[in-house]
Design an enzyme around this catalytic site. Sequence first.
Site, PDB file in Angstrom:
ATOM      1  NE  ARG A  28      -4.166 130.707  74.526  1.00  0.00           N
ATOM      2  CZ  ARG A  28      -3.172 130.424  73.671  1.00  0.00           C
ATOM      3  NH1 ARG A  28      -2.595 131.398  72.973  1.00  0.00           N
ATOM      4  NH2 ARG A  28      -2.774 129.178  73.504  1.00  0.00           N
ATOM      5  CE  LYS A 111      -0.154 124.135  68.763  1.00  0.00           C
ATOM      6  NZ  LYS A 111      -0.298 123.980  70.230  1.00  0.00           N
ATOM      7  CG  ASP A 192      -1.097 123.039  74.214  1.00  0.00           C
ATOM      8  OD1 ASP A 192      -2.173 122.999  73.607  1.00  0.00           O
ATOM      9  OD2 ASP A 192      -0.584 124.089  74.647  1.00  0.00           O
TER      10      ASP A 192
END
Length: 341
Positions: A28, A111, A192
Site C-alpha cells: 500500500r 519509517k 507504525d
Amino acid sequence: MTPAFPTARTPNPLDAPPLRWGVLAPGRIAAAFVTAVSRYTRQRVVAVGSRSLDRAQSFAAAHGIERAVGSYAALVDDPAVDVVYIASPHSEHATQAQLAISAGKPVLVEKAFARNAAEAQRVAAAARDAGVPAMEAMWTRFLPQTDVIAQLLADGALGEVTTVLADHGQYFTHDPQSRLFAPALAGGALLDLGVYPISFASFVLGAPDAVVATGSLTDAGVDAQVSMTLVTGSAQACLNTTLLARTPTTASISGTTGSLEISGPFYAPATLALTTADGRSVRPPDPIAGHLGLCHEAAHLAQLIADGATESPLLPLDETVRTLRTIDEIRRQVGVTYPGE
C-alpha cells in the site's frame, strides 16, 4: 498587525535530477510512493522486487513499471536501478537496507527505519563505511510546511517553546495475520504510527532528557496504545498513539509568546494556525495534498545523490537512530520486546 508566515524554501520536486528507482516490497505505501513520484517529480520507477514474482508483476502492471523481479537481491543488483526504496515491514528494514548498501545502492527506508536503535546504527554505519546515501522516509520532514515551522522556531516567533502536543491514532480491526499485530513483524502502534509524533517532538525539541510512558498491549504482546511524555530541558512533549481508535492526529507547539496549531493529519500537508500577541494567521495546506506529498522525500534524496552528499541535513542518520533509541526506552517501559531482540 497579523503575524506572518515565512515562505517555504523547499525546492520544487520537479527540479530534482531524475534517477531510476527500484521498489523493494510492493504494498500500500509503495503504491502511494510510486503514484506521488510519478505525478510530481521527474524520478522514474523502473523496477519492483518481491519474494513473490506474481506480486511484483501485478504491482508493475498496475503502476506502469517496466521490470518485475522475484527476489530482493535481483532488484538491488539490477544495474539499471540507481536508488532503492524499501517498503517492507519494520522487521525487514535493516537487513534489506544493508543488502542494498552492499550492492552500492542508495536507500530510502520507510519509517520506522529499523526495529530498534541497534539495527538502525548498523545500517547507518554500513552506509557511512560504503559512502552510500541512506535516509529514513519520514516524509513529514521534507514537506514545505515543515520548513515554514523550522523558520518560525529559528526566528523565535513562539518565544521559548514549553509544550509540544501530538497524537496519531487509527482504528484497525484486530487481525493476528496483519503486520500491525504481529510481534515477528515488529507490529504495534509505536513503530507504525507513534513514530510520527515522536519524530515531530525530536524536530521541535531535540533529544529528550527523560522519557515517561504508559500503555496497553494486545494479547500477542505488541503495543496497542501508548501515552508518552518526553522532557527536554524545561520543555515537555505530550504524545499519544493507538491502534484502537481514530484520533484527531493534530499537533501544536506552544511557547511563551505564541502558539502554532497543525491540523490533522499533522504529518501530511496541513493547515498551520499561528497565534501571537499580534493576532492570528492561518496558512492553508500546500497544494500537493495528502500522500502525494511523498514526492518531496524522493526529490530530496535524488538531489542529495546528485550533489554527492551521503546524509540529509533535514534528517541526519544520527537523529533517526536517536528517535529509535527513544522508542526503545518507551517499549521497555510498556513491556514490548520483538522476537530475536
